[in-house]
Design a protein around this motif. Sequence first.
Motif, PDB file in Angstrom:
ATOM      1  N   GLU A  48      17.631  12.657   5.436  1.00 25.38           N
ATOM      2  CA  GLU A  48      16.650  13.479   5.625  1.00 25.38           C
ATOM      3  C   GLU A  48      16.243  13.914   4.305  1.00 25.38           C
ATOM      4  OE1 GLU A  48      18.632  17.516   7.115  1.00 25.38           O
ATOM      5  OE2 GLU A  48      19.007  16.171   9.082  1.00 25.38           O
ATOM      6  N   LEU A  49      16.599  12.597   3.194  1.00 20.13           N
ATOM      7  CA  LEU A  49      15.782  12.920   2.136  1.00 20.13           C
ATOM      8  C   LEU A  49      14.184  12.974   2.100  1.00 20.13           C
ATOM      9  CD1 LEU A  49      17.654   9.147  -0.326  1.00 20.13           C
ATOM     10  CD2 LEU A  49      18.431  12.689  -0.100  1.00 20.13           C
ATOM     11  N   PRO A  50      13.637  13.660   1.532  1.00 19.37           N
ATOM     12  CA  PRO A  50      12.151  14.356   1.334  1.00 19.37           C
ATOM     13  C   PRO A  50      11.348  13.164   1.102  1.00 19.37           C
ATOM     14  CG  PRO A  50      12.986  15.274  -0.974  1.00 19.37           C
ATOM     15  CD  PRO A  50      14.479  14.854   0.305  1.00 19.37           C
ATOM     16  N   MET A  51       9.990  12.750   1.497  1.00 14.08           N
ATOM     17  CA  MET A  51       9.329  11.454   1.833  1.00 14.08           C
ATOM     18  C   MET A  51       8.317  11.715   0.681  1.00 14.08           C
ATOM     19  SD  MET A  51      11.204   8.673   2.344  1.00 14.08           S
ATOM     20  CE  MET A  51      10.125   8.081   2.622  1.00 14.08           C
ATOM     21  N   THR A  52       7.294  11.131   0.439  1.00 10.39           N
ATOM     22  CA  THR A  52       5.787  11.005   0.225  1.00 10.39           C
ATOM     23  C   THR A  52       5.259   9.839   0.316  1.00 10.39           C
ATOM     24  OG1 THR A  52       4.095  11.900  -1.489  1.00 10.39           O
ATOM     25  CG2 THR A  52       6.020  10.932  -1.658  1.00 10.39           C
ATOM     26  N   THR A  53       4.164   9.619  -0.287  1.00 12.76           N
ATOM     27  CA  THR A  53       3.455   8.048   0.241  1.00 12.76           C
ATOM     28  C   THR A  53       3.246   7.874  -1.415  1.00 12.76           C
ATOM     29  OG1 THR A  53       1.690   8.689   0.547  1.00 12.76           O
ATOM     30  CG2 THR A  53       2.760   8.701   2.421  1.00 12.76           C
ATOM     31  N   ARG A  54       3.597   5.963  -1.509  1.00 13.45           N
ATOM     32  CA  ARG A  54       2.315   6.073  -2.198  1.00 13.45           C
ATOM     33  C   ARG A  54       1.356   4.541  -2.206  1.00 13.45           C
ATOM     34  NH1 ARG A  54       6.456   3.335  -6.387  1.00 13.45           N
ATOM     35  NH2 ARG A  54       6.897   6.069  -6.476  1.00 13.45           N
ATOM     36  N   ARG A  55       0.554   4.926  -2.971  1.00 11.16           N
ATOM     37  CA  ARG A  55      -0.964   4.131  -2.167  1.00 11.16           C
ATOM     38  C   ARG A  55       0.124   2.055  -3.234  1.00 11.16           C
ATOM     39  NH1 ARG A  55      -4.237   3.600   1.045  1.00 11.16           N
ATOM     40  NH2 ARG A  55      -6.007   2.010   0.986  1.00 11.16           N
ATOM     41  N   ILE A  56       0.000   0.840  -2.592  1.00  6.25           N
ATOM     42  CA  ILE A  56       0.236  -0.341  -2.263  1.00  6.25           C
ATOM     43  C   ILE A  56      -0.459  -0.904  -2.115  1.00  6.25           C
ATOM     44  CG2 ILE A  56       2.720   0.299  -3.162  1.00  6.25           C
ATOM     45  CD1 ILE A  56       3.775  -1.112   0.027  1.00  6.25           C
ATOM     46  N   THR A  57      -0.184  -2.235  -2.592  1.00  6.53           N
ATOM     47  CA  THR A  57      -1.064  -3.337  -1.670  1.00  6.53           C
ATOM     48  C   THR A  57       0.021  -4.594  -1.294  1.00  6.53           C
ATOM     49  OG1 THR A  57      -2.687  -3.099  -4.194  1.00  6.53           O
ATOM     50  CG2 THR A  57      -2.656  -5.292  -2.605  1.00  6.53           C
ATOM     51  N   THR A  58      -0.186  -4.842   0.102  1.00  3.71           N
ATOM     52  CA  THR A  58       0.930  -6.040   0.940  1.00  3.71           C
ATOM     53  C   THR A  58      -0.080  -7.438   0.064  1.00  3.71           C
ATOM     54  OG1 THR A  58      -0.315  -6.457   2.614  1.00  3.71           O
ATOM     55  CG2 THR A  58       1.036  -3.835   2.253  1.00  3.71           C
ATOM     56  N   PRO A  59      -0.090  -8.586   0.545  1.00  5.11           N
ATOM     57  CA  PRO A  59      -0.305  -9.967   0.841  1.00  5.11           C
ATOM     58  C   PRO A  59      -1.335  -9.849   1.620  1.00  5.11           C
ATOM     59  CG  PRO A  59       2.199  -9.752   0.875  1.00  5.11           C
ATOM     60  CD  PRO A  59       1.992  -8.986   0.824  1.00  5.11           C
ATOM     61  N   MET A  60      -1.309  -8.578   2.435  1.00  3.12           N
ATOM     62  CA  MET A  60      -2.783  -8.390   3.202  1.00  3.12           C
ATOM     63  C   MET A  60      -3.317  -7.484   3.067  1.00  3.12           C
ATOM     64  SD  MET A  60      -1.533 -11.520   5.077  1.00  3.12           S
ATOM     65  CE  MET A  60      -2.822 -10.189   6.584  1.00  3.12           C
ATOM     66  N   GLU A  61      -3.192  -6.316   2.653  1.00  7.18           N
ATOM     67  CA  GLU A  61      -4.443  -4.651   2.041  1.00  7.18           C
ATOM     68  C   GLU A  61      -3.661  -3.841   1.357  1.00  7.18           C
ATOM     69  OE1 GLU A  61      -5.449  -3.724   5.812  1.00  7.18           O
ATOM     70  OE2 GLU A  61      -3.979  -2.418   6.229  1.00  7.18           O
ATOM     71  N   GLU A  62      -4.113  -2.842   1.335  1.00  5.16           N
ATOM     72  CA  GLU A  62      -3.178  -2.118   0.399  1.00  5.16           C
ATOM     73  C   GLU A  62      -3.453  -1.128   1.945  1.00  5.16           C
ATOM     74  OE1 GLU A  62      -6.289   0.468  -1.471  1.00  5.16           O
ATOM     75  OE2 GLU A  62      -6.079  -1.496  -3.949  1.00  5.16           O
ATOM     76  N   MET A  63      -2.770  -0.094   1.243  1.00  4.27           N
ATOM     77  CA  MET A  63      -1.797   0.560   2.449  1.00  4.27           C
ATOM     78  C   MET A  63      -1.258   1.598   2.254  1.00  4.27           C
ATOM     79  SD  MET A  63       1.655  -1.134   4.372  1.00  4.27           S
ATOM     80  CE  MET A  63       1.934   1.032   4.608  1.00  4.27           C
ATOM     81  N   ASP A  64      -1.198   3.679   2.500  1.00  7.40           N
ATOM     82  CA  ASP A  64      -0.563   4.129   2.015  1.00  7.40           C
ATOM     83  C   ASP A  64       0.722   4.000   2.575  1.00  7.40           C
ATOM     84  OD1 ASP A  64      -2.404   5.969   0.691  1.00  7.40           O
ATOM     85  OD2 ASP A  64      -3.028   6.123   2.197  1.00  7.40           O
ATOM     86  N   ALA A  65       2.130   3.914   1.904  1.00  5.06           N
ATOM     87  CA  ALA A  65       3.744   3.336   2.284  1.00  5.06           C
ATOM     88  C   ALA A  65       4.578   4.614   2.140  1.00  5.06           C
ATOM     89  CB  ALA A  65       4.080   1.512   1.669  1.00  5.06           C
ATOM     90  N   PRO A  66       5.974   4.668   2.668  1.00  2.64           N
ATOM     91  CA  PRO A  66       6.995   5.653   2.222  1.00  2.64           C
ATOM     92  C   PRO A  66       7.919   5.477   1.563  1.00  2.64           C
ATOM     93  CG  PRO A  66       6.395   4.781   4.711  1.00  2.64           C
ATOM     94  CD  PRO A  66       5.865   4.408   4.127  1.00  2.64           C
TER      95      PRO A  66
END
Length: 210
Positions: A48-66
């Motif tokens: 139950e650790l607290p989460m947020t999101t970070r903008r990253i770039t995958t080989p396919m596109e950008e995303m907001d990832a946990p």
Amino acid sequence: MKDHLTVVKHPLVQHKLTMMRKHDTTTGEFRRLLREISQLLAYEVTGELPMTTRRITTPMEEMDAPVLAGRKLALVSILRAGNGLLDGMLELIPSARVGFVGLYRDEETLRPVQYYFKVPTELGERLVITVDPMLATGNSSVAAIDLLKEAGARNLRFLCLLAAPEGVARMKEAHPDVPIVTAALDERLNEKGYIVPGLGDAGDRMYGTK
């Protein structure tokens, strides 16, 4: 975590614990099994650790990832046996801050005697997971949590391999706000304060000492 006591029933945890209980398990195998089981238990205690999101770039596109939020958690080992759980957990959580509480049990009184205390800064802003393979009388565990709270810790969890009913009751009485995660709740303590059926002295079995 909602429950004061969580017993992890995962088949791999239970199988590895059985191998550790066997009297003829070698020191090297005991250490390996403890490292493996600690990672499985870490999965439960960090659920139950607290989460947020970070903008990253995958080989396919950008995303907001946990990603994990807030201060890096702290792992605190109750020396010396706690280091067996600590080593495995650090493989899973290499960025964790690490602390140590040195306590030994007076064999006459069964009370803990402190000889070392070194913990990370800003404990009040971290999840603090205290680790010790055995929750027997609960005296050492309660003393360690006392020290950590005095140092500012507010969000604490206790992780152990085996627990006795007496130790769980002692912890609940002294620190009802600290959840316990364990692989097994054994039957009782014997007259010397050891968990039965247990697995003997975890530190001795881990390091090949008597």
